[in-house]
Design an enzyme around this catalytic site. Sequence first.
Site, short mmCIF file in Angstrom:
data_model
loop_
_atom_site.label_atom_id
_atom_site.label_comp_id
_atom_site.label_asym_id
_atom_site.label_seq_id
_atom_site.Cartn_x
_atom_site.Cartn_y
_atom_site.Cartn_z
N ASP A 103 49.77 -16.14 4.92
CA ASP A 103 50.14 -16.20 6.41
C ASP A 103 51.64 -15.56 6.13
OD1 ASP A 103 50.71 -16.55 8.91
OD2 ASP A 103 51.03 -18.65 8.67
N LYS A 131 46.62 -12.87 7.11
CA LYS A 131 47.31 -12.73 8.66
C LYS A 131 48.71 -11.84 8.15
CE LYS A 131 47.22 -17.18 10.54
NZ LYS A 131 47.90 -18.07 11.44
N ASP A 159 42.24 -26.18 7.82
CA ASP A 159 42.49 -27.29 8.74
C ASP A 159 43.54 -27.11 9.80
OD1 ASP A 159 44.52 -27.22 6.83
OD2 ASP A 159 45.14 -29.16 7.64
N ARG A 165 38.08 -28.96 8.47
CA ARG A 165 37.62 -28.30 7.20
C ARG A 165 36.14 -28.26 6.95
NH1 ARG A 165 42.58 -28.04 4.14
NH2 ARG A 165 43.92 -29.93 4.46
P1 IMP Z 1 52.22 -19.40 4.27
O1 IMP Z 1 53.03 -20.20 3.16
O2 IMP Z 1 52.96 -19.14 5.71
O3 IMP Z 1 51.47 -18.15 3.84
O4 IMP Z 1 51.02 -20.15 4.51
C1 IMP Z 1 50.16 -20.67 3.57
C2 IMP Z 1 49.38 -22.09 4.08
O5 IMP Z 1 49.46 -22.08 5.36
C3 IMP Z 1 48.06 -21.83 3.90
O6 IMP Z 1 47.58 -21.96 2.52
C4 IMP Z 1 47.48 -22.77 4.71
O7 IMP Z 1 47.25 -24.22 4.19
C5 IMP Z 1 48.37 -22.88 6.04
N1 IMP Z 1 47.91 -21.96 6.91
C6 IMP Z 1 48.72 -20.67 7.45
N2 IMP Z 1 47.94 -20.48 8.60
C7 IMP Z 1 46.92 -21.09 8.84
C8 IMP Z 1 46.08 -21.02 9.87
O8 IMP Z 1 45.75 -20.04 10.70
N3 IMP Z 1 45.11 -22.22 9.86
C9 IMP Z 1 45.05 -23.21 8.76
N4 IMP Z 1 46.20 -23.24 7.97
C10 IMP Z 1 46.88 -22.13 7.60
MG MG Z 2 46.38 -26.32 5.53
#
Ligand code: IMP
Ligand code: MG
Length: 175
Positions: A103, A131, A159, A165
């Site tokens: 993300d 994303k 989740d 999940r």
């Molecule tokens: P980041 O550090 O923002 O890239 O977030 C990564 C983590 O956030 C992922 O491994 C997921 O556990 C959670 N996450 C981010 N976006 C989503 C989503 O749309 N649905 C579910 N979990 C998400």
């Molecule tokens: Mg999560």
Amino acid sequence: MVFQPQLKILISRDKIAKAVHRLAGEIKRDYQDKQPLLVCVLKGSFVFTADLIRQLDLPLELDFVRLSSYGAARESSGTVRIIQGVKTPIKGRDVLVVEDIVDTGTTTSFLLDYLRKKKPASLKLCALTNKPTRRRVSITIDYLGFTVPDEFVVGYGLDLDQRFRNLPHIYTLED
Ligand code: IMP
Ligand code: MG
């Protein structure tokens, strides 16, 4: 009352299965003469990892890491902690990280830095979903399943506050 949001299928189980098959083909081709160590990022990527490894006809090994999560929030806090690190010695290994979603990139980037310090022979990333609209840290995804829109997605391991999940498809939440 159990929280019951409306879910809309974004990626069907058939499409997921096809993507897993395609990714396994790419990984098999690249790791033909290797014994890769796959690192499954708990909890979200356990379903994806389980499907992926059963399509990988390679002498692979598997390990798990657990990173601090968002808790009940839908936004990354920006700080990541390792709750459970790798148990397998990484030095000189061909390491492939298996993620459910990238993300902002904060979590994955932190994990890749942590693993890189352990001096693997190679370090690559396989992510089921991406994303890119919310990216804060630049990340190269070597094997990617799907690009998803800037919406919260659940199912197939992903989740919302520990729920959904177990669902077979990937859904967006209608709220
Ligand atoms: P980041 O550090 O923002 O890239 O977030 C990564 C983590 O956030 C992922 O491994 C997921 O556990 C959670 N996450 C981010 N976006 C989503 C989503 O749309 N649905 C579910 N979990 C998400
Ligand atoms: Mg999560």
